[in-house]
Write an enzyme that holds these catalytic residues in place. Structure first.
Site, PDB file in Angstrom:
ATOM      1  CG  HIS A 109       0.155  10.978   8.905  1.00  0.00           C
ATOM      2  ND1 HIS A 109      -0.556  11.060  10.331  1.00  0.00           N
ATOM      3  CD2 HIS A 109       0.733   9.910   9.367  1.00  0.00           C
ATOM      4  CE1 HIS A 109       0.015  10.261  11.131  1.00  0.00           C
ATOM      5  NE2 HIS A 109       0.862   9.319  10.521  1.00  0.00           N
ATOM      6  CG  ASP A 170      -0.105  -1.054  10.158  1.00  0.00           C
ATOM      7  OD1 ASP A 170      -0.843  -1.813  10.009  1.00  0.00           O
ATOM      8  OD2 ASP A 170       1.062  -1.055  10.282  1.00  0.00           O
ATOM      9  CD  GLU A 281       1.773  -4.360  10.265  1.00  0.00           C
ATOM     10  OE1 GLU A 281       1.196  -3.756   9.486  1.00  0.00           O
ATOM     11  OE2 GLU A 281       1.896  -3.978  11.565  1.00  0.00           O
TER      12      GLU A 281
END
Length: 530
Positions: A109, A170, A281
């Protein structure tokens, strides 16, 4: 004129020929050694429990960023920590003349080729299954997990015991070693700190091939250095992660603001309150008129009539996303508490949307979007992300320029913006933060459409990113990059500032040949960095 005797000429010629042969053979030896240093034959002789692949390596030259493709010489699929240590120790013993480097690759990632190793060795960490996940549910619960384990699998295993890690990212389909090498931040960080603040122990393979256990009390310098250390000092092969009781359900809430200052002030009030939400958030919505219609599929508007009449009119809006965790037997008390908290906020009353989901559904919510994007062929596209840490006192200046001038027409992906408390971070780790006690994470999570030359194209997004960075520097905001990327050591020195000397000293101690994580482009093998 007198000439030297023939015998003297013969001796001189013989000496010349001998000298030439010695020099020639020496050069050949050096050349052979240099060739050997980058030749896979030296790796083929290593005794490992897993295996090397020298042919199927193209996948290891690709990552989520989808912008850099650096082909490795080999990919190691380790079955044991010993495999990793043996490989690194072998390259270490080859010395500085070898050009081989090593990169640990988790779920790939990374954004800028950080987990790639050009003509080096990429270690596939997900094949490391030697450490069976172990959950301890005593007075101070924890889980021991492999560095190649995915956080989603850790969550599922811990939930069997009614437990869960305290801090998350997240997106949960990332490896333990990958997020701990950066920080690991999301909406729980204001309370529990990042993931690197919730680790008790590590097992690490250094750049010398040593396998070391480390913690606050054992090899503490390595322990703190590796956390947030961008893979520069060692490869995390096991982590002991702190746990807490897991809730059953989540009350999930979204509200909208039209004024940034009000939006930011409410966020700062919430993260500083003793009684508050469990997850906080914010994100920015630029010219997205269909957003409320999309929410209605999974969120219920508190006032359906008012919500149906709300029009965004192309305005830039600011969404506050909140969550309160609870168990089923506390639903009445939970509703009262949430009502009290919401009454203190100054959002637009017609835009209160809420729903209830399981804890697992909430934490793994981004994966739902991934599945949808994959089905449309929109997942494996370039992702020119930009992640910044902005001091609290500068966040209004940042918002005025970026959302008022630089990004005005469209958005190519989510824009997260939320505050965290610096007191929840350990300043002994390698993570670099702004100077102030409260700072904002601002994440531009862009996706670029291949071959597009428009506003959704890669070049346009990169130009916008550059303008944002140039503004931060010109305005002297005191910004720091999260998931940082620089091209020169001078830029890295500026990033670390006064912490550079400690960072460089740790590199000299634990990876003196600069074998590890070459894709970060901080240190170059064979070049002095002291």
């Amino acid at each position: 004129m007198r000439y030297p005797p023939v015998s003297i000429l013969k001796q001189t010629n013989m000496l010349f020929v001998r000298s030439f042969l010695v020099l020639f053979l020496s050069c050949m030896t050096i050349t052979i050694n240099l060739c050997f240093s980058s030749n896979p034959s030296s790796l083929r002789t290593l005794s490992v429990d897993g295996h090397f692949s020298f042919d199927e390596v193209h996948h290891a030259a690709k990552d989520f960023g989808n912008r850099f493709q650096l082909l490795p010489l080999a990919v190691l699929y380790p079955k044991s920590v010993s495999d990793i240590a043996t490989t690194i120790r072998h390259i270490w013993q080859m010395g500085p003349d070898s050009e081989l480097t090593v990169a640990a690759r988790g779920h790939s990632h990374s954004l800028q080729g950080q987990a790639q190793a050009h003509q080096g060795v990429v270690i596939n960490m997900e094949s490391l299954q030697v450490h069976k996940m172990h959950v301890y549910s005593g007075n101070y619960p924890y889980v021991d997990a492999s560095g190649g384990e995915l956080w989603i699998d850790i969550l599922r295993e811990c939930l069997k015991y009614g437990l869960a890690p305290k801090s998350w990212t997240d997106y949960l389909h990332l490896t333990v070693g990958g997020t701990l090498s950066n920080a690991g931040v999301s909406g729980q960080a204001f309370r529990h700190g990042p993931q690197i603040s919730n680790v008790n122990q590590l097992e690490v393979v250094t750049g010398k091939g040593e396998v070391l256990n480390c913690s606050e009390k054992q090899n503490s310098d390595l322990f703190h250095g590796v956390l947030g250390g961008l893979g520069q000092f060692g490869i995390i092969t096991r982590a002991r992660i702190s746990l807490e009781p897991a809730p059953d359900k989540v009350k999930w809430i979204r509200v909208l603001y039209s004024d940034f200052t009000t939006f930011a002030t409410d966020q700062e009030r919430l993260i500083g309150a003793e009684s508050t939400f469990d997850y906080i958030e914010g994100f920015v919505i630029i010219n997205r008129t269909s957003l409320l219609n999309n929410w209605r599929s999974s969120f219920d508007p508190q006032d359906p009539v008012q919500a149906s009449q709300f029009q965004s009119d192309g305005r830039t809006l600011y969404c506050l996303e909140l969550a309160k965790y609870f168990n089923r037997d506390r639903i009445d008390a939970l509703n009262e508490e949430v009502g009290n908290l919401l009454s203190q906020l100054r959002y637009m009353a017609s835009t209160l949307f809420l729903t209830e989901v399981s804890y697992l559904e909430f934490l793994d919510r981004v994966h739902v979007s991934e599945v949808k994007l994959r089905s449309k062929g929109l997942w494996e596209v370039p992702h020119p992300w930009l992640n910044l840490l902005i001091p609290k006192t500068k966040i209004n200046d940042f918002a005025d320029e970026v959302f008022g001038n630089i990004l005005t027409d469209t958005s190519n992906g989510p824009i997260l913006i939320y505050p965290v408390n610096k007191s929840k971070w350990d300043n002994r780790t390698s993570a670099v933060l702004p100077e102030e006690d409260i700072f904002y994470l601002v994440a531009f999570l862009n996706s670029a459409m291949p071959s597009s030359m428009g506003t959704d194209g890669l070049e346009h997004i990169l130009t916008q990113n550059k303008r944002i960075l140039e503004f931060c520097e010109t305005a002297r905001l005191g910004m720091k990059q999260y998931l940082p990327h620089y091209n020169t050591q001078g830029e890295w020195r500026a990033h670390f500032g006064p912490r550079w000397e400690v960072f460089a000293q740790r590199k000299s101690t634990y990876d003196p040949l600069a074998i590890l994580a070459p894709g970060q482009r901080i240190f170059q093998k064979g070049i002095s960095f002291s």
